[in-house]
Structure formats: C-alpha cells, structure tokens
Design an enzyme around this catalytic site. Structure first.
Site: not given
Ligand code: UDX
Length: 447
Positions: A219, A268, A271, A274, A342
């Site tokens: 992460n 945001g 996960c 935090k 969240r």
């Molecule tokens: C994340 C990890 O990807 C996952 O492997 C872990 O188990 C939990 O945390 P998730 O919280 O579902 O998963 O979201 P993710 O798809 O990683 O996106 C996180 C944030 O990054 C989102 O707000 C998304 O909009 C943003 N993001 C993602 C970007 O701003 N740019 C990107 O290129 C990719």
C-alpha cells in the site's frame, strides 16, 4: 472431509471472503457482532455496494432456493469455535482518533472473544492490516486463552482486495501471502487456497513480520506511485506541460508500468491514507522512522491535491470568493464502483468549498446515502444533470463511467456557465471543448 471455515467480521473484506470461500466449495460460517449485519447477510443482502457480491451470496447463503447452502451467518462465538477448522479474522483496523497509529481494539477483541471457544485444534488466520509485530503477540495470546492451548495456531494472511473488484480479487488473487510458524499451518492454507494456486496464483510462504509488512509495503508503494505522478502534475502545471501525456510516456517503460499513474485529486478511502500513517507510526516505535519519512511527503502531496482543486474552482468562479456561486460536484465516493465515502477526496473538496461559502450540489451514482450521512449539510441532486443545473462551475471528482458517458451538450444547456474542472483526468478534453465548455484538468494545459 472438506475443511470448515469461519469468517469473523463481515465488512468489505469479511463478507467477500466468506462468499468466496463458499464458492470454492467450503462450508462457511460468518460472524459479526452487529445482529443487523448478520440478519441482512442471511437474507443475501450486503450492507455496502460491491459489484457481484450479492449474486455470490445468493448463490451460497443457506435457505435460498437453488443455493448451495454452504454459507451461514451468526453472532455466536461459541458456534464459531465449535464449527471451524480454520478461522479467518477480517475485522477492521481504522486510524486512531488524533493519532497516526491504527486502532487494534477490534482485532484484540475478536481474538479474546474467539480464543476461549477453541476446544479443538484450529488455525486462526489474521487477514486484517496490522502493525508489524502484532501476529507474534496475538499468537501468544491465543495459546494462553484457548482451552486447546498450543493447538490453537496462528497464521497471517494479508488481503490485497480492491473495493469495486473485491469478488474478482478474492477468487483470483494475484498472489497469496502466508506468514506461518509450522508446516501444519502452511498445509492447511494450501488446502484452503488449492483452487487459485492450481490456476497459477503464486503462494508466498514467509514468517509473521514479513507477511505483515508485505501488506503495508504494497500500500505504501501504491500511495507513493500516485503521489509521484501528482508531484509531476504540479511541475507540469508550473511548466505548461501535460501530465497525462507524461504518464503515458513513462508508463511504456515496463519497469515503471502504466497503472496507478493517473494524476488528479489523489487517493482516499479506508486503506491507503490510514495504512501509510500507521506504517510511519509503527516504524517510529521500532526506531526506523527515518526509513519512512518519505511517506510524510507522499501524504502531504496527496492532501495538497484537494486544496489545489479548491483553488482551481475558486479561479474558475472569478478568483475571489465562493459566496453566491453554485458549484456542481460529480462524484462523492473515494473511487468508482463503490459506495464508500471514507476519506473521500471528492467530499473533502465539496466540504471545503461549502465551508468557504459556496453552494455545493453533489451527485454520485452509488454514494449518495453515505455522503448524506457524513455531510448532511451539502446539497444533493438526484442526477448529474440536476446537479449541474444553474452551476457556475462543474467539478468532476470521482471517475465513474456514468460521468464519461454524459452528454456535454445537454449539460451545457442547463449550466449557468459551461466551465468544468476534471479532478481525475478521465474526461476527454476535446469532446467537452467541442461542446462549448471551458475545460481544465489537473496538471494539463488550460487550453
Ligand atoms: C487499496 C489497494 O489497492 C488494495 O490492494 C488494498 O487491499 C486496499 O487498498 P482500495 O482502497 O480499494 O485498494 O483503492 P485503490 O483502487 O487502490 O484506489 C485508492 C485511491 O487512489 C482512490 O481514491 C483512487 O481514486 C486513487 N487513485 C488510484 C488515483 O488517484 N490515481 C491512480 O492512478 C489510481
């Protein structure tokens, strides 16, 4: 006899894991301390929006016509202790109030409530994201509290599922990581994950601290990648360059890769934010804080994106104050295909603008109820078109497919001024400009 599995905690992670394990052919008993969740799940309903999850539940929850009947839910620890050969602990570890560290109270409580009911040999498998060092402590606690003693073993098996793809990620993970201290634990987990492993999913066996660290390291890397491209967006904007082109070009280098290089208002959710903070806090406790000081910068770049969006919006309405201005916000969830708000960058921006006197109207395909609960004083509209009606500026803040498919001509007719800011670099500037919109995206040239 196939193994009997239990899943403790039925949030995003637990509900999905329970349904997926039933899909893999195991008898599964899910436990939650909240009776209303157990009731909902027993009726095949999910307390959140996750594509494909309700279908998977309906396929396996006992009592449904045509279901396999392999999946049940309960609030009884005693029943769970009697039932399971393997117990998965999937409770959440939120950020502590006013601190960077994560709150381990749900994990502690799950272990202390489960252990006294372990009267036969069992493997307890932690899946929650925890500070490194927790597994060793929890293993000792299990042995001490379980009537079966050292035959209540612990393994750590971090979960990498993404919201919006939770079912797919759980059934076909890109890797399975297990932290174990015995061959018995490893072989039980190989039995649980036999199907994905047979499909080619790598199975990585490690010790406890490594397994715990894999999750936080992954992460931290993802967060760093997003903040890296957002830092490039800041420089591109200052230099008159185009971060989207830059991302495309560096992404062709397969050592870098094109994924997670979308600049915008940043990350945001429950996960990434935090987890990087808890990682810094834990490194500090271990005396290794210097190793992770860069994550502070990753966090600040990310938080700066939200303020920058507010500034771009202020410029768009004339550069002075938001008073008397109507701002349409498209998107409330932290990412598309989820109803999770969240630590949502979109709602954070909406909230900041409203606090500065703007009249904000939000629309989101799935996140309206959760957004209303968190920010009851924002305005909400039932459709994107209604949100945009009369707006001085439109902010695109969550990259739902629905927003890419909007008709810019129809929206231009209802907006007060056809001015749009793309906070996710997901809309096509040419299409919007051709429809008469002043279009601006983060880290890209103004026209
Ligand atoms: C994340 C990890 O990807 C996952 O492997 C872990 O188990 C939990 O945390 P998730 O919280 O579902 O998963 O979201 P993710 O798809 O990683 O996106 C996180 C944030 O990054 C989102 O707000 C998304 O909009 C943003 N993001 C993602 C970007 O701003 N740019 C990107 O290129 C990719």
């Amino acid at each position: 006899m196939p193994l009997k599995l239990t899943v403790i905690g039925t949030g995003y992670l637990g509900a999905t894991h329970a349904a997926a394990m039933a899909e893999l052919g195991f008898d599964v008993l899910g436990l939650d301390i909240e009776p209303h969740k157990v009731e909902m799940l027993s009726q095949g309903r999910v307390p959140m929006y996750e594509p494909g999850l309700e279908e998977l539940l309906a396929k396996h929850v006992a009592g449904f016509e045509g279901s396999s009947g392999r999946l049940r839910f309960t609030t009884s620890w005693e029943e769970v202790g009697e039932f399971g050969d393997v117990h998965f602990v999937c409770v959440n570890t939120p950020q502590k109030h006013g601190e960077y560290a994560c709150d381990m109270s749900y994990v502690e409580s799950a272990f202390s409530l489960l252990a006294p009911h372990l009267r036969r040999p069992a493997l307890v498998v932690g899946k929650s994201t925890v500070p490194v060092g927790s597994a060793a402590r929890l293993a000792a606690m299990l042995t001490e509290l379980a009537p079966v003693g050292a035959d209540a073993e612990l393994a750590w098996n971090p979960e990498f599922l993404r919201e919006g793809f939770a079912v797919q990620d759980t059934l076909h993970p890109d890797r399975i990581v297990v932290g174990v201290t015995s061959e018995r634990a490893e072989s039980l987990l190989r039995e649980v994950y036999a199907t994905p492993v047979a499909e080619g999913t790598p199975f990585v066996v490690a010790d406890y601290p490594t397994a715990e660290l894999v999750k936080t390291a992954a992460n931290a890397f993802l967060a760093t990648k997003i903040s890296f491209i957002n830092a490039m967006a800041e420089v591109s904007e200052a230099a008159g360059g185009d971060v989207a082109k830059l991302a495309e070009a560096i992404g062709y280098d397969d050592r870098i890769g094109a994924k997670f290089l979308r600049a915008g208002i940043g990350f945001g959710g429950g996960c990434l934010p935090k987890d990087i903070r808890a990682f810094m806090a834990r490194a500090g406790e271990l005396g290794a804080d210097q190793a992770l000081t860069f994550l502070r910068e990753v966090d600040s770049i990310n938080m700066r994106r939200r303020t920058h969006m507010v500034e771009l919006a202020r410029e768009a309405v004339g550069g002075g104050s938001f008073l008397g201005c109507r701002i349409a916000v498209l998107g409330a969830t932290f990412k598309p295909d989820s109803d999770d708000v969240r630590d949502s960058p979109a709602l954070n921006v909406a909230g900041q603008i409203q606090l500065q006197g703007g009249q904000v109207t939000v629309y989101d395909p799935k996140g309206m109820d959760n957004a209303r609960r968190l920010f009851p004083t924002l305005g909400y509209a039932p459709t994107a078109l209604e949100a945009v009606r009369g707006a001085d500026v439109v902010l695109h803040l969550t990259e739902w497919r629905e927003f890419r498919e909007l008709d810019p001509l129809a929206l231009a007719e209802v907006a007060k001024r056809p001015h749009i800011l793309d906070g996710r670099n997901a809309l096509d500037p040419v299409v919007w400009r051709n429809a008469g919109w002043t279009f601006r995206a983060m880290g890209r040239p103004a026209a």
